[in-house]
Design a protein around this motif. Structure first.
Motif, PDB file in Angstrom:
ATOM      1  N   SER A  97      42.484  33.341 -23.301  1.00 14.96           N
ATOM      2  CA  SER A  97      42.264  32.962 -21.820  1.00 14.96           C
ATOM      3  C   SER A  97      40.948  33.637 -21.499  1.00 14.96           C
ATOM      4  N   GLU A  98      40.530  34.865 -21.752  1.00 15.91           N
ATOM      5  CA  GLU A  98      39.727  35.818 -21.363  1.00 15.91           C
ATOM      6  C   GLU A  98      38.257  34.812 -21.659  1.00 15.91           C
ATOM      7  N   VAL A  99      38.317  34.280 -22.877  1.00 14.25           N
ATOM      8  CA  VAL A  99      36.927  33.699 -23.123  1.00 14.25           C
ATOM      9  C   VAL A  99      36.848  32.356 -22.355  1.00 14.25           C
ATOM     10  N   TYR A 100      37.873  31.776 -22.154  1.00 14.67           N
ATOM     11  CA  TYR A 100      37.820  30.728 -21.128  1.00 14.67           C
ATOM     12  C   TYR A 100      37.401  30.868 -19.749  1.00 14.67           C
ATOM     13  N   ALA A 101      37.865  32.026 -19.123  1.00 11.53           N
ATOM     14  CA  ALA A 101      37.593  32.578 -18.122  1.00 11.53           C
ATOM     15  C   ALA A 101      36.085  33.009 -17.896  1.00 11.53           C
ATOM     16  N   LYS A 102      35.402  33.714 -18.913  1.00 11.93           N
ATOM     17  CA  LYS A 102      34.123  33.903 -18.937  1.00 11.93           C
ATOM     18  C   LYS A 102      33.319  32.815 -19.059  1.00 11.93           C
ATOM     19  N   LYS A 103      33.653  31.827 -19.725  1.00 16.36           N
ATOM     20  CA  LYS A 103      32.836  30.558 -19.878  1.00 16.36           C
ATOM     21  C   LYS A 103      33.005  29.752 -18.505  1.00 16.36           C
ATOM     22  N   LEU A 104      33.555  29.784 -17.764  1.00 16.55           N
ATOM     23  CA  LEU A 104      33.927  29.031 -16.552  1.00 16.55           C
ATOM     24  C   LEU A 104      33.108  30.019 -15.533  1.00 16.55           C
ATOM     25  N   ILE A 105      33.169  31.183 -15.470  1.00 21.20           N
ATOM     26  CA  ILE A 105      32.292  32.039 -14.862  1.00 21.20           C
ATOM     27  C   ILE A 105      30.744  31.676 -15.054  1.00 21.20           C
ATOM     28  N   ASP A 106      30.527  31.536 -16.316  1.00 21.44           N
ATOM     29  CA  ASP A 106      28.947  31.551 -16.807  1.00 21.44           C
ATOM     30  C   ASP A 106      28.699  30.137 -16.259  1.00 21.44           C
ATOM     31  N   LEU A 107      29.619  29.093 -16.374  1.00 24.49           N
ATOM     32  CA  LEU A 107      29.039  27.938 -15.888  1.00 24.49           C
ATOM     33  C   LEU A 107      28.916  27.689 -14.548  1.00 24.49           C
ATOM     34  N   THR A 108      30.026  28.372 -13.787  1.00 24.80           N
ATOM     35  CA  THR A 108      29.651  28.306 -12.202  1.00 24.80           C
ATOM     36  C   THR A 108      28.363  29.080 -11.834  1.00 24.80           C
ATOM     37  N   LYS A 109      27.962  29.980 -12.300  1.00 22.23           N
ATOM     38  CA  LYS A 109      26.817  30.747 -12.166  1.00 22.23           C
ATOM     39  C   LYS A 109      25.478  29.795 -12.484  1.00 22.23           C
ATOM     40  N   GLN A 110      25.692  29.197 -13.449  1.00 24.69           N
ATOM     41  CA  GLN A 110      24.471  28.260 -14.184  1.00 24.69           C
ATOM     42  C   GLN A 110      24.459  27.023 -13.271  1.00 24.69           C
ATOM     43  N   PHE A 111      25.446  26.388 -12.807  1.00 23.39           N
ATOM     44  CA  PHE A 111      25.214  25.164 -11.934  1.00 23.39           C
ATOM     45  C   PHE A 111      25.898  25.232 -10.376  1.00 23.39           C
ATOM     46  N   TRP A 112      25.450  26.361  -9.828  1.00 24.26           N
ATOM     47  CA  TRP A 112      25.868  26.603  -8.375  1.00 24.26           C
ATOM     48  C   TRP A 112      24.999  25.640  -7.638  1.00 24.26           C
ATOM     49  N   VAL A 113      23.784  25.129  -7.994  1.00 29.35           N
ATOM     50  CA  VAL A 113      22.926  24.352  -7.075  1.00 29.35           C
ATOM     51  C   VAL A 113      23.544  22.902  -6.712  1.00 29.35           C
ATOM     52  N   VAL A 114      24.170  22.165  -7.607  1.00 25.19           N
ATOM     53  CA  VAL A 114      24.532  20.850  -7.623  1.00 25.19           C
ATOM     54  C   VAL A 114      25.647  21.018  -6.380  1.00 25.19           C
ATOM     55  N   PRO A 115      26.817  21.697  -6.702  1.00 27.83           N
ATOM     56  CA  PRO A 115      27.684  21.502  -5.367  1.00 27.83           C
ATOM     57  C   PRO A 115      27.214  22.116  -4.356  1.00 27.83           C
ATOM     58  N   THR A 116      26.299  23.127  -4.292  1.00 27.88           N
ATOM     59  CA  THR A 116      25.668  23.550  -2.962  1.00 27.88           C
ATOM     60  C   THR A 116      24.980  22.412  -2.181  1.00 27.88           C
ATOM     61  N   MET A 117      24.330  21.427  -2.972  1.00 27.20           N
ATOM     62  CA  MET A 117      23.608  20.515  -2.418  1.00 27.20           C
ATOM     63  C   MET A 117      24.551  19.249  -1.991  1.00 27.20           C
ATOM     64  N   VAL A 118      25.575  19.244  -2.570  1.00 24.21           N
ATOM     65  CA  VAL A 118      26.596  18.231  -2.329  1.00 24.21           C
ATOM     66  C   VAL A 118      27.088  18.522  -0.870  1.00 24.21           C
ATOM     67  N   VAL A 119      27.531  20.026  -0.795  1.00 26.03           N
ATOM     68  CA  VAL A 119      28.187  20.125   0.594  1.00 26.03           C
ATOM     69  C   VAL A 119      27.067  20.043   1.568  1.00 26.03           C
ATOM     70  N   GLY A 120      25.836  20.770   1.188  1.00 27.89           N
ATOM     71  CA  GLY A 120      24.891  20.592   2.335  1.00 27.89           C
ATOM     72  C   GLY A 120      24.333  19.176   2.761  1.00 27.89           C
ATOM     73  N   VAL A 121      24.291  18.221   1.964  1.00 22.92           N
ATOM     74  CA  VAL A 121      24.333  16.895   2.340  1.00 22.92           C
ATOM     75  C   VAL A 121      25.385  16.235   3.092  1.00 22.92           C
ATOM     76  N   SER A 122      26.531  16.562   2.588  1.00 21.48           N
ATOM     77  CA  SER A 122      27.858  16.101   3.468  1.00 21.48           C
ATOM     78  C   SER A 122      27.581  16.558   4.962  1.00 21.48           C
ATOM     79  N   VAL A 123      27.320  18.037   5.047  1.00 23.40           N
ATOM     80  CA  VAL A 123      27.315  18.470   6.331  1.00 23.40           C
ATOM     81  C   VAL A 123      26.140  17.857   7.265  1.00 23.40           C
ATOM     82  N   LEU A 124      24.967  17.565   6.373  1.00 27.76           N
ATOM     83  CA  LEU A 124      23.943  16.768   7.149  1.00 27.76           C
ATOM     84  C   LEU A 124      24.376  15.479   7.692  1.00 27.76           C
ATOM     85  N   VAL A 125      24.703  14.673   6.829  1.00 24.64           N
ATOM     86  CA  VAL A 125      25.489  13.354   6.998  1.00 24.64           C
ATOM     87  C   VAL A 125      26.424  13.234   8.285  1.00 24.64           C
TER      88      VAL A 125
END
Length: 133
Positions: A97-125
């Motif tokens: 499970s430690e390996v899975y947790a590390k992979k999940l953290i790495d993914l969230t660090k790597q792909f933070w832009v997309v969810p942030t943009m989705v939230v930003g566009v939603s707030v703007l709309v």
């Protein structure tokens, strides 16, 4: 009393892989199908593709009839020598499970832009929609 069955290595059996000299290994038994290639209903290419490896799965997957299995016995020339086959080490590929947790953290660090943009566009709309009313 010693066995009269001739033993062949997989390396030796795999050297017989031409239309004029074709051996196949099925269920640990070695068959010389050289004289049968022209008569094989599936064609000689299928049999030639099964040389040099254990063709048991290919043979079973093809759904050969009982008659075909009986005919095979006339081509039997010996058995596969299993004494020279190296033992395989089985290694578990289940990460902890430690390996899975590390992979999940790495993914969230790597792909933070997309969810942030989705939230930003939603707030703007939402803001523009509320302003119109």
């Amino acid at each position: 009393m010693p066995s009269l069955t001739k033993l062949f290595s997989m390396a030796e059996a795999s050297q017989h892989n031409t239309k004029d000299d074709c051996w196949v290994v099925i269920d640990g038994k070695v068959y010389d199908l050289s004289s049968y290639l022209d008569e094989h209903p599936g064609g000689d290419d299928i049999v030639l593709a099964a040389t040099g490896k254990d063709a048991t799965d290919d043979f079973e997957d093809a759904g050969h009839s009982k008659t075909a299995k009986e005919l095979m016995q006339s081509f039997f020339i010996g058995e596969l020598d299993t004494s020279d086959i190296p033992e395989l080490e089985i290694v578990s590929k289940n990460p902890t499970s430690e390996v899975y947790a590390k992979k999940l953290i790495d993914l969230t660090k790597q792909f933070w832009v997309v969810p942030t943009m989705v939230v930003g566009v939603s707030v703007l709309v939402g803001f523009l929609y509320m302003r119109k009313k």
